[in-house]
Scaffold this motif. Structure first.
Motif, PDB file in Angstrom:
ATOM      1  N   GLU A 135       0.834  -1.195   0.000  1.00 31.78           N
ATOM      2  CA  GLU A 135       0.000   0.000   0.000  1.00 31.78           C
ATOM      3  C   GLU A 135       0.878   1.258   0.000  1.00 31.78           C
ATOM      4  OE1 GLU A 135      -2.705  -0.165   3.248  1.00 31.78           O
ATOM      5  OE2 GLU A 135      -3.867  -1.850   2.428  1.00 31.78           O
ATOM      6  N   PHE A 136       2.002   1.186   0.697  1.00 31.26           N
ATOM      7  CA  PHE A 136       2.932   2.319   0.735  1.00 31.26           C
ATOM      8  C   PHE A 136       3.461   2.612  -0.669  1.00 31.26           C
ATOM      9  CE2 PHE A 136       7.325   3.810   0.815  1.00 31.26           C
ATOM     10  CZ  PHE A 136       7.204   4.990   1.539  1.00 31.26           C
ATOM     11  N   VAL A 137       3.864   1.583  -1.392  1.00 33.04           N
ATOM     12  CA  VAL A 137       4.402   1.770  -2.744  1.00 33.04           C
ATOM     13  C   VAL A 137       3.350   2.393  -3.657  1.00 33.04           C
ATOM     14  CG1 VAL A 137       5.234   0.567  -4.802  1.00 33.04           C
ATOM     15  CG2 VAL A 137       6.122  -0.055  -2.538  1.00 33.04           C
ATOM     16  N   ALA A 138       2.119   1.895  -3.591  1.00 31.65           N
ATOM     17  CA  ALA A 138       1.042   2.448  -4.419  1.00 31.65           C
ATOM     18  C   ALA A 138       0.793   3.917  -4.068  1.00 31.65           C
ATOM     19  CB  ALA A 138      -0.226   1.621  -4.228  1.00 31.65           C
ATOM     20  N   TRP A 139       0.790   4.217  -2.788  1.00 30.35           N
ATOM     21  CA  TRP A 139       0.587   5.590  -2.315  1.00 30.35           C
ATOM     22  C   TRP A 139       1.722   6.497  -2.765  1.00 30.35           C
ATOM     23  CZ3 TRP A 139       3.444   7.993   1.838  1.00 30.35           C
ATOM     24  CH2 TRP A 139       2.921   9.216   2.281  1.00 30.35           C
ATOM     25  N   ALA A 140       2.965   5.999  -2.659  1.00 26.48           N
ATOM     26  CA  ALA A 140       4.129   6.795  -3.053  1.00 26.48           C
ATOM     27  C   ALA A 140       4.107   7.091  -4.546  1.00 26.48           C
ATOM     28  CB  ALA A 140       5.411   6.059  -2.672  1.00 26.48           C
ATOM     29  N   LYS A 141       3.694   6.126  -5.355  1.00 25.99           N
ATOM     30  CA  LYS A 141       3.645   6.342  -6.798  1.00 25.99           C
ATOM     31  C   LYS A 141       2.612   7.393  -7.172  1.00 25.99           C
ATOM     32  CE  LYS A 141       5.382   1.834  -8.290  1.00 25.99           C
ATOM     33  NZ  LYS A 141       5.062   0.564  -8.976  1.00 25.99           N
ATOM     34  N   LYS A 142       1.504   7.419  -6.445  1.00 24.47           N
ATOM     35  CA  LYS A 142       0.472   8.420  -6.723  1.00 24.47           C
ATOM     36  C   LYS A 142       0.938   9.816  -6.341  1.00 24.47           C
ATOM     37  CE  LYS A 142      -3.522   5.340  -6.130  1.00 24.47           C
ATOM     38  NZ  LYS A 142      -4.711   5.030  -5.287  1.00 24.47           N
ATOM     39  N   ARG A 143       1.702   9.924  -5.259  1.00 24.98           N
ATOM     40  CA  ARG A 143       2.132  11.230  -4.770  1.00 24.98           C
ATOM     41  C   ARG A 143       3.438  11.703  -5.379  1.00 24.98           C
ATOM     42  NH1 ARG A 143       2.302  12.322   1.352  1.00 24.98           N
ATOM     43  NH2 ARG A 143       2.940  14.274   0.386  1.00 24.98           N
ATOM     44  N   SER A 144       4.149  10.813  -6.016  1.00 21.80           N
ATOM     45  CA  SER A 144       5.474  11.119  -6.546  1.00 21.80           C
ATOM     46  C   SER A 144       5.433  12.366  -7.441  1.00 21.80           C
ATOM     47  CB  SER A 144       5.969   9.910  -7.331  1.00 21.80           C
ATOM     48  OG  SER A 144       7.242  10.161  -7.864  1.00 21.80           O
ATOM     49  N   PRO A 145       6.398  13.314  -7.310  1.00 25.08           N
ATOM     50  CA  PRO A 145       7.619  13.200  -6.507  1.00 25.08           C
ATOM     51  C   PRO A 145       7.550  13.867  -5.141  1.00 25.08           C
ATOM     52  CG  PRO A 145       7.842  15.036  -7.992  1.00 25.08           C
ATOM     53  CD  PRO A 145       6.440  14.488  -8.191  1.00 25.08           C
ATOM     54  N   SER A 146       6.344  14.089  -4.625  1.00 27.64           N
ATOM     55  CA  SER A 146       6.220  14.879  -3.400  1.00 27.64           C
ATOM     56  C   SER A 146       6.524  14.093  -2.123  1.00 27.64           C
ATOM     57  CB  SER A 146       4.819  15.484  -3.299  1.00 27.64           C
ATOM     58  OG  SER A 146       3.842  14.463  -3.268  1.00 27.64           O
ATOM     59  N   ILE A 147       6.555  12.746  -2.177  1.00 25.06           N
ATOM     60  CA  ILE A 147       6.860  11.999  -0.977  1.00 25.06           C
ATOM     61  C   ILE A 147       8.313  12.267  -0.565  1.00 25.06           C
ATOM     62  CG2 ILE A 147       7.425   9.932  -2.335  1.00 25.06           C
ATOM     63  CD1 ILE A 147       6.697   8.244   0.050  1.00 25.06           C
ATOM     64  N   SER A 148       8.546  12.381   0.746  1.00 24.49           N
ATOM     65  CA  SER A 148       9.896  12.633   1.253  1.00 24.49           C
ATOM     66  C   SER A 148      10.240  11.595   2.315  1.00 24.49           C
ATOM     67  CB  SER A 148       9.990  14.036   1.849  1.00 24.49           C
ATOM     68  OG  SER A 148       9.104  14.174   2.950  1.00 24.49           O
ATOM     69  N   TYR A 149      11.529  11.341   2.462  1.00 21.64           N
ATOM     70  CA  TYR A 149      11.956  10.409   3.513  1.00 21.64           C
ATOM     71  C   TYR A 149      13.183  10.937   4.226  1.00 21.64           C
ATOM     72  CZ  TYR A 149      15.747   8.554   0.530  1.00 21.64           C
ATOM     73  OH  TYR A 149      16.878   8.401  -0.241  1.00 21.64           O
ATOM     74  N   ALA A 150      13.254  10.666   5.506  1.00 21.90           N
ATOM     75  CA  ALA A 150      14.365  11.112   6.346  1.00 21.90           C
ATOM     76  C   ALA A 150      15.442  10.042   6.400  1.00 21.90           C
ATOM     77  CB  ALA A 150      13.865  11.410   7.761  1.00 21.90           C
ATOM     78  N   SER A 151      16.654  10.481   6.724  1.00 24.23           N
ATOM     79  CA  SER A 151      17.734   9.540   7.008  1.00 24.23           C
ATOM     80  C   SER A 151      18.677  10.177   8.025  1.00 24.23           C
ATOM     81  CB  SER A 151      18.514   9.182   5.738  1.00 24.23           C
ATOM     82  OG  SER A 151      19.509  10.142   5.458  1.00 24.23           O
ATOM     83  N   SER A 152      19.582   9.368   8.567  1.00 23.91           N
ATOM     84  CA  SER A 152      20.543   9.871   9.542  1.00 23.91           C
ATOM     85  C   SER A 152      21.727  10.553   8.873  1.00 23.91           C
ATOM     86  CB  SER A 152      21.050   8.717  10.417  1.00 23.91           C
ATOM     87  OG  SER A 152      21.653   7.722   9.615  1.00 23.91           O
ATOM     88  N   GLY A 153      21.717  10.623   7.547  1.00 20.90           N
ATOM     89  CA  GLY A 153      22.787  11.295   6.829  1.00 20.90           C
ATOM     90  C   GLY A 153      23.010  10.669   5.464  1.00 20.90           C
ATOM     91  N   ALA A 154      23.456  11.462   4.514  1.00 16.63           N
ATOM     92  CA  ALA A 154      23.697  10.961   3.161  1.00 16.63           C
ATOM     93  C   ALA A 154      24.748   9.861   3.178  1.00 16.63           C
ATOM     94  CB  ALA A 154      24.147  12.103   2.260  1.00 16.63           C
TER      95      ALA A 154
END
Length: 318
Positions: A135-154
């Motif tokens: 469901e996350f993948v389907a949701w991300a594809k619909k919102r792309s490219p507006s979905i964002s994700y965090a990380s602890s660093g590049a």
């Protein structure tokens, strides 16, 4: 020949004496990420028990930045006297894979002990309208490219995990790097980013409080602490190679007797039922390896990540 034998015996006795007297003052323990993160919590949990047996305390020195490079460089360049210990975790393996011009290498560390392992999981805000990885993948594809994700660093494990997942599932996402995992998780809770790949200890309190939702676990089997959470493989994605680790290392050159003494004390601490329970309840799995075995573990981990980094196309700049 007789002289050489006598000299060797004398040095061996001297080393035993050094280890028996060690430590005579507090030990600086450099931590690669900010307070309240996984590195910090695990270090202080183990350090509290080590203080009781060693008779000396630890000065915890959080040195976040550059996804652990700053802390690891400090450890590698510290005096080899046994009074600077480093918290060693998966970012070290990634640094040695991703960064070509590091000022240090694996040869600059004296591995002491593996302490624990912990898998990563995909987490979203509690109000996100998805309940599993598909469901996350389907949701991300619909919102792309507006979905964002965090990380602890590049270039870190969280960044690489999401890059591997999004390329395998064919969706776009904006990477938002933070200075440590705790800051990214707080922004996920606050709704300022959409998702994060994070290890279990860094997300479990928020999951239990209902502030975020866990969608899938990057491990071969489900965890005792989250038995209801399916693995990525169960969700249709063969994605089980992202278990993290935590350990300790001195700078290279620390006397072997001191390395062994610290390793033995860590092994003793990890046998304590209350420490095992605290690590498991926080989302980790206690696992001890001594100096030689941990050194091989690090070499194997670096070799394991190299093809994954290439596959993801991740760098310290994306």
């Amino acid at each position: 020949m007789r002289f050489v034998q006598i000299a060797a015996a004398w040095l061996a006795c001297a080393a035993v004496g050094v280890a028996a007297d060690y430590p005579t003052k507090p030990i600086r323990w450099i931590i690669d990420f900010p307070p309240a993160g996984v590195s910090d919590i695990l270090t202080r949990t183990v350090g509290q028990k080590l203080t009781e047996s060693l008779g000396q305390g630890f000065v915890y020195d959080n040195r976040p930045g550059a996804n652990g490079v700053i802390a690891n460089a400090l450890v590698a360049k510290a005096p080899a006297d046994g009074y600077t210990l480093g918290f060693i975790s998966q970012p070290l393996s990634l640094q040695l894979t991703l960064v070509p011009d590091l000022s240090f290498g694996l040869k600059d560390f004296a591995p002491v002990a593996l302490i624990a392992e912990y898998p990563s999981l995909l987490v979203v805000h509690a109000k996100t309208p998805v309940d599993n990885a598909k469901e996350f993948v389907a949701w991300a594809k619909k919102r792309s490219p507006s979905i964002s994700y965090a990380s602890s660093g590049a270039g870190g494990a969280q960044h690489l995990a999401m890059e591997l997942f999004r390329k395998a599932a064919a969706f776009d996402a904006l990477h938002v790097p933070y200075n440590g995992s705790a800051a990214g998780m707080l922004d996920l809770v606050g709704g300022r980013v959409d998702a994060v790949f994070v290890n279990v200890p860094g997300s479990l309190p928020h999951i239990r409080a209902g502030r975020v939702k866990a969608l899938a676990l990057a491990a071969r089997t489900r965890m005792r602490v989250l038995p209801e959470l399916p693995t990525f493989a169960e969700s249709g994605y063969p994605f089980d190679t992202l278990a993290g680790f935590a350990g300790a290392a001195f700078p290279a050159g620390v006397p072997r007797a001191i390395v062994n003494r610290m390793s033995d004390e860590i092994a003793r601490v990890l046998k304590l039922a209350d420490i095992q329970e605290r690590i498991v309840n926080a989302g980790g799995e206690p696992r001890y390896l001594g100096p030689a075995a941990f050194a091989q573990y690090l070499r194997d981990d670096i070799a394991r990540w190299a093809p994954l980094v290439k596959e993801a196309g991740a760098t310290t700049r994306n």
